[in-house]
Design a protein around this motif. Structure first.
Motif, PDB file in Angstrom:
ATOM      1  N   VAL A 308       0.824  -1.208   0.000  1.00 32.39           N
ATOM      2  CA  VAL A 308       0.000   0.000   0.000  1.00 32.39           C
ATOM      3  C   VAL A 308       0.862   1.265   0.000  1.00 32.39           C
ATOM      4  N   THR A 309       2.046   1.184   0.609  1.00 29.99           N
ATOM      5  CA  THR A 309       2.928   2.350   0.631  1.00 29.99           C
ATOM      6  C   THR A 309       3.280   2.782  -0.796  1.00 29.99           C
ATOM      7  N   GLY A 310       3.488   1.801  -1.661  1.00 31.71           N
ATOM      8  CA  GLY A 310       3.775   2.115  -3.060  1.00 31.71           C
ATOM      9  C   GLY A 310       2.570   2.755  -3.751  1.00 31.71           C
ATOM     10  N   VAL A 384       8.363   3.616   7.859  1.00 25.99           N
ATOM     11  CA  VAL A 384       7.038   3.028   7.667  1.00 25.99           C
ATOM     12  C   VAL A 384       7.066   1.516   7.727  1.00 25.99           C
ATOM     13  N   GLY A 385       5.975   0.932   8.200  1.00 33.32           N
ATOM     14  CA  GLY A 385       5.756  -0.498   8.027  1.00 33.32           C
ATOM     15  C   GLY A 385       5.904  -1.333   9.270  1.00 33.32           C
ATOM     16  N   GLU A 386       6.621  -0.852  10.251  1.00 36.34           N
ATOM     17  CA  GLU A 386       6.859  -1.631  11.469  1.00 36.34           C
ATOM     18  C   GLU A 386       7.424  -0.663  12.504  1.00 36.34           C
ATOM     19  N   PRO A 387       7.414  -1.081  13.757  1.00 36.64           N
ATOM     20  CA  PRO A 387       8.003  -0.201  14.768  1.00 36.64           C
ATOM     21  C   PRO A 387       9.487   0.011  14.468  1.00 36.64           C
ATOM     22  N   ILE A 388       9.959   1.230  14.635  1.00 37.93           N
ATOM     23  CA  ILE A 388      11.396   1.469  14.454  1.00 37.93           C
ATOM     24  C   ILE A 388      12.017   1.492  15.848  1.00 37.93           C
ATOM     25  N   VAL A 408       9.903  11.311  10.289  1.00 36.25           N
ATOM     26  CA  VAL A 408       8.469  11.079  10.452  1.00 36.25           C
ATOM     27  C   VAL A 408       8.238   9.572  10.492  1.00 36.25           C
ATOM     28  N   ASP A 409       7.894   9.086  11.677  1.00 34.01           N
ATOM     29  CA  ASP A 409       7.643   7.651  11.889  1.00 34.01           C
ATOM     30  C   ASP A 409       6.142   7.462  11.699  1.00 34.01           C
ATOM     31  N   THR A 410       5.770   7.020  10.500  1.00 35.62           N
ATOM     32  CA  THR A 410       4.360   7.026  10.105  1.00 35.62           C
ATOM     33  C   THR A 410       3.694   5.686  10.399  1.00 35.62           C
ATOM     34  N   TRP A 411       2.748   5.694  11.320  1.00 33.84           N
ATOM     35  CA  TRP A 411       1.972   4.462  11.572  1.00 33.84           C
ATOM     36  C   TRP A 411       0.689   4.495  10.743  1.00 33.84           C
ATOM     37  N   TRP A 412       0.474   3.443  10.006  1.00 36.91           N
ATOM     38  CA  TRP A 412      -0.769   3.282   9.249  1.00 36.91           C
ATOM     39  C   TRP A 412      -0.854   1.861   8.749  1.00 36.91           C
ATOM     40  N   GLN A 413      -1.828   1.543   7.922  1.00 35.56           N
ATOM     41  CA  GLN A 413      -2.072   0.163   7.483  1.00 35.56           C
ATOM     42  C   GLN A 413      -2.648   0.159   6.070  1.00 35.56           C
ATOM     43  N   THR A 414      -2.605  -1.000   5.435  1.00 34.90           N
ATOM     44  CA  THR A 414      -3.250  -1.155   4.132  1.00 34.90           C
ATOM     45  C   THR A 414      -4.695  -0.652   4.223  1.00 34.90           C
ATOM     46  N   GLU A 415      -5.335  -0.980   5.328  1.00 37.88           N
ATOM     47  CA  GLU A 415      -6.737  -0.636   5.527  1.00 37.88           C
ATOM     48  C   GLU A 415      -6.982   0.865   5.645  1.00 37.88           C
ATOM     49  N   GLY A 498      -5.756  -3.986  15.335  1.00 33.22           N
ATOM     50  CA  GLY A 498      -4.917  -5.180  15.463  1.00 33.22           C
ATOM     51  C   GLY A 498      -3.597  -4.878  16.163  1.00 33.22           C
ATOM     52  N   ASP A 499      -3.338  -3.600  16.437  1.00 31.44           N
ATOM     53  CA  ASP A 499      -2.075  -3.212  17.075  1.00 31.44           C
ATOM     54  C   ASP A 499      -2.268  -2.902  18.553  1.00 31.44           C
ATOM     55  N   GLY A 500      -1.192  -3.128  19.293  1.00 35.53           N
ATOM     56  CA  GLY A 500      -1.133  -2.683  20.666  1.00 35.53           C
ATOM     57  C   GLY A 500      -0.452  -1.330  20.700  1.00 35.53           C
ATOM     58  N   GLY A 513       3.175  -3.077  18.374  1.00 34.33           N
ATOM     59  CA  GLY A 513       3.168  -4.235  17.471  1.00 34.33           C
ATOM     60  C   GLY A 513       1.825  -4.939  17.489  1.00 34.33           C
ATOM     61  N   ARG A 514       1.699  -5.930  16.618  1.00 27.33           N
ATOM     62  CA  ARG A 514       0.415  -6.619  16.448  1.00 27.33           C
ATOM     63  C   ARG A 514       0.060  -7.416  17.698  1.00 27.33           C
ATOM     64  N   ILE A 515      -1.213  -7.396  18.035  1.00 23.37           N
ATOM     65  CA  ILE A 515      -1.662  -8.224  19.155  1.00 23.37           C
ATOM     66  C   ILE A 515      -2.601  -9.327  18.666  1.00 23.37           C
ATOM     67  N   ILE A 519       2.033 -11.431  11.835  1.00 24.09           N
ATOM     68  CA  ILE A 519       3.404 -11.058  12.159  1.00 24.09           C
ATOM     69  C   ILE A 519       3.927 -10.110  11.090  1.00 24.09           C
ATOM     70  N   ASN A 520       4.942  -9.361  11.459  1.00 29.01           N
ATOM     71  CA  ASN A 520       5.437  -8.324  10.584  1.00 29.01           C
ATOM     72  C   ASN A 520       6.898  -8.631  10.263  1.00 29.01           C
ATOM     73  N   VAL A 521       7.120  -9.210   9.089  1.00 32.13           N
ATOM     74  CA  VAL A 521       8.449  -9.658   8.700  1.00 32.13           C
ATOM     75  C   VAL A 521       9.018  -8.646   7.719  1.00 32.13           C
ATOM     76  N   HIS A 524       6.647  -6.501   6.177  1.00 33.81           N
ATOM     77  CA  HIS A 524       5.599  -7.145   5.376  1.00 33.81           C
ATOM     78  C   HIS A 524       4.693  -7.959   6.280  1.00 33.81           C
ATOM     79  N   ARG A 525       3.414  -7.809   6.028  1.00 31.37           N
ATOM     80  CA  ARG A 525       2.439  -8.482   6.865  1.00 31.37           C
ATOM     81  C   ARG A 525       2.245  -9.918   6.455  1.00 31.37           C
ATOM     82  N   MET A 526       2.245 -10.788   7.418  1.00 32.50           N
ATOM     83  CA  MET A 526       2.115 -12.210   7.131  1.00 32.50           C
ATOM     84  C   MET A 526       1.159 -12.800   8.158  1.00 32.50           C
TER      85      MET A 526
END
Ligand code: PRX
Length: 648
Positions: A308-310, A384-388, A408-415, A498-500, A513-515, A519-521, A524-526
């Motif tokens: 989604v970032t792309g 973007v994409g995971e906790p830094i 800028v540490d941007t938290w967001w999701q595909t949704e 879905g995040d804590g 992170g996800r609760i 998982i975030n590899v 990338h969401r898996m």
């Protein structure tokens, strides 16, 4: 320690930024106190064919559920990315393309050229029978034609579904079938870090499992690939015969724009559906404010268009804002670890946006790779994409940005379609590792995970969003019940992320992170369920349970517990085979880091796998396994502990 470090807003940023601290406070208040007026104002950034008069009509209560933004407005997103710039900046570069290898000639397309290419390709799609509302699957590498393909779909009102070009033929076939698309756009091969990716061969394999009538293939590497007469079309040959004129289709604000598959905690990946008007306002607004973007600046988001970032920050956001957006085909470590920073210098990039996993991988290689480049053009750095983690944050700030550039540490999701919680460079003092404050119109809240009541002040819990924002997904393609079930049933009336998260005494948000079972590899969401399902598809496997484990570079790695069939010998060879198997079934990003054979999995008497225990073992946090007395067979745990790689 780190949490006490705060970097104040530099004086020149406070003085010159589009949004300073006062402007943020005012605009944020306005956005939540009177959303209709606020969003009517922000809607002015779009060229509407018919201006919207109805702005927001949303409700998260399941009995009266609806999400509609700008619902009587009409527009065309491709026209907003292209046509409206022609008079003022037609000869400005829209897309700068940097190839995998620095010696390969680069390319650039002006807004005029991109417009022309889009119109021709849009006409080709029509010629192949694609109509408004039809789904078009895109399986392309990072080349300008990928953007052309997206814009061409948007121009004729077709709905694109991009499948990341690292996914396997099976994963591709599944996504083609789910959205019932009969046309696939691809290239002969992809090229990443000097390695060829057999995209056309993957499409051919997928076509054996999905019903596809047309494949339009771009010749990119020039590889000799099979060509199926009657089905396959040569991209360049076919567009050459097409007219460079194509009227943009008048779309309703709530008409679908794209589908993007993403993993959830259960079942198959779901097709996240975004619509046109709200997404356009959201992508454009967030791109401008988060990066303090001004026309003429060279902007680089290093994400792949398969995520989604792309979509929002390589293509739609920047192009709506008239930016020069850099598209990079390659990887950070090829030909060497300086690659990112050399590209920054080559084009004098001002905003750079990447995932922490890439930064961690580069950080390991030492500072010289960075320091031998200038990077003086950089103004804002994005994550973007995971906790830094604070170490990576500090390195990004100190070494890459020379302590000059806000992060800028941007938290967001595909949704969410675009940025939801992020510092703005001229408005917020930075705390390393904190996504900081909500974007305009976003009302985050922290709830007690057990009973869902809203927690106030400094606290920790599950992150929810209380009201709709324009860039929100509208449904799961073909399964609206799943949409409601997944996001609005856990905490009724609220969107569950879905995040804590934690909120500190200064009101900063820290995503933990996800609760759920996602998982975030490497950003990338898996879904653990997807990896499990791939494993049990193997003949030797009776049962599998997959959890995340901490990983220095990837953030999280994949830890799989596997119970094999009666009579199967658990050899080292089989372990390797299973790892390769998952890689082949889903794609390289799903490669398990650990496969542990387990004669039994820890289950309750009712047969539910206790993942908490599996997570603790994977994390090597075995001092505190909690109560295991409810297990059907507590001795299973002893075996898992004795055979964990940590024990060896
Ligand atoms: O867990 C959060 C994490 O990535 C998830 C969303 O993944 P995806 O839909 O693939 O989108 C990635 C690109 C936006 C979130 O639920 N995440 C994303 N950004 C951050 C993050 N976690 C912490 N900090 C972030 N900045």
């Amino acid at each position: 320690m780190h949490e006490h470090v705060t970097h104040p807003v530099p004086a020149e940023w406070a003085a010159n930024a589009k949004i300073d601290a006062d402007a943020y406070a005012l605009k944020y208040r306005a956005s939540v106190d009177d959303p209709d007026s606020f969003w009517l104002g922000e809607a002015q950034r779009i060229d509407w064919m018919r201006a919207p008069t109805k702005i927001k009509d949303t409700c998260f209560d399941t009995d009266n559920f609806r999400i509609k933004w700008f619902e009587d407005g009409t527009l065309n997103l491709a026209a907003n990315c292209l046509d409206r710039h022609l008079a003022t900046r037609g000869d400005d570069v829209a897309i700068l393309w940097e190839p995998d290898h620095p010696d390969t000639p680069n390319r650039q397309l002006t807004y005029r050229e991109l417009h022309e290419a889009t119109c021709r390709f849009a006409n080709l799609l029509k010629d192949k029978g694609v109509k408004r509302g039809d789904r078009v699957t895109i399986y392309l590498p990072m080349v300008p034609e990928a953007a052309v393909a997206m814009l061409a779909c948007a121009r004729i009102g077709a709905v694109h579904s991009i499948v990341f070009a690292g996914f396997s033929p099976d994963a591709l076939a599944q996504r083609i079938t789910d959205c019932e698309s009969t046309i696939v756009l691809t290239s002969d091969e992809g090229l990443r870090g000097g390695k060829k990716v057999p995209l056309k061969a993957n499409v051919d394999a997928a076509c054996a499992k999905a019903k596809v009538d047309t494949v339009i293939m771009l010749r990119h590497t020039g590889a000799d690939v099979p060509f199926v007469e009657g089905r396959d079309v040569d991209w360049a040959e076919a567009v050459a015969g097409m007219s460079a004129h194509c009227e943009p289709e008048e779309m309703n604000a709530e008409d679908p724009l794209f589908i993007l598959y993403t993993s959830g905690s259960t079942g198959k990946p779901k097709g996240v559906l975004h619509t046109t008007g709200g997404y356009a306002v959201w992508a454009s607004m967030t791109h401008e404010y988060t990066f303090d973007y001004r026309p003429g600046q060279i902007y680089w988001c290093a994400a792949d268009i398969g995520w989604v970032t792309g979509h929002s920050y390589v293509v739609y956001g920047p192009l709506m804002n008239g930016a020069t957006t850099l598209m990079f085909e390659g990887v950070p470590n090829y030909p060497d670890f300086s690659r990112f920073w050399q590209v920054v210098d080559k084009y004098e990039v001002e905003q750079f946006y990447a995932a922490p996993t890439a930064l961690r991988a580069l950080m390991r290689e030492g500072d010289e790779w960075v320091k031998k480049t200038s990077r003086k053009s950089l103004k804002v750095l994005g994550s973007v994409g995971e906790p830094i983690n604070p170490e990576a944050w500090d390195w990004y700030y100190d070494v890459v940005g020379d302590k000059r550039c806000p992060i800028v540490d941007t938290w967001w999701q595909t949704e969410t379609g675009g940025h939801m919680i992020t510092p703005l460079p001229g408005a917020h003092a930075l705390k390393p590792g904190s996504a900081s404050f909500p974007m305009f119109g976003v009302q985050p809240a922290v709830v007690d995970p057990a009973d869902g009541h809203v927690l106030e002040g400094a606290t920790e819990g599950a992150l929810v969003i209380l009201d709709s924002w324009p860039g929100q997904m509208r449904t799961v393609y073909g399964d609206h019940d799943r949409f409601i079930q997944t996001y609005f049933s856990q905490y009724p009336g609220k969107y569950f992320t879905g995040d804590g998260c934690r909120r500190d005494e200064d009101g900063y948000y820290w995503i933990t992170g996800r609760i759920d079972d996602v998982i975030n590899v490497s950003g990338h969401r898996m879904g653990t369920a997807e990896v499990e399902s791939a494993l049990v598809d193997h003949d030797a496997v009776a049962e599998a349970a997959v959890v995340g484990m901490p990983h220095d570079v990837k953030g999280q790695g994949i830890y799989a517990y596997v119970t094999t069939m009666e009579g199967v010998e658990n050899t080292e060879e089989l372990r390797k085979e299973l790892i390769q198997w998952v890689r082949k079934e889903i794609g390289p990003i799903a490669t398990p880091d650990v496969v542990q054979f387990a004669p039994g999995l820890p289950k309750t008497r009712s047969g539910k796998i206790m993942r908490r225990i599996l997570r603790k073992i994977a994390e090597n946090d075995t001092g505190n396994l909690g109560d295991t007395s409810t297990l059907a067979d507590p001795s299973v745990v002893d075996d898992l502990l004795a055979n964990s790689p940590h024990a060896k």
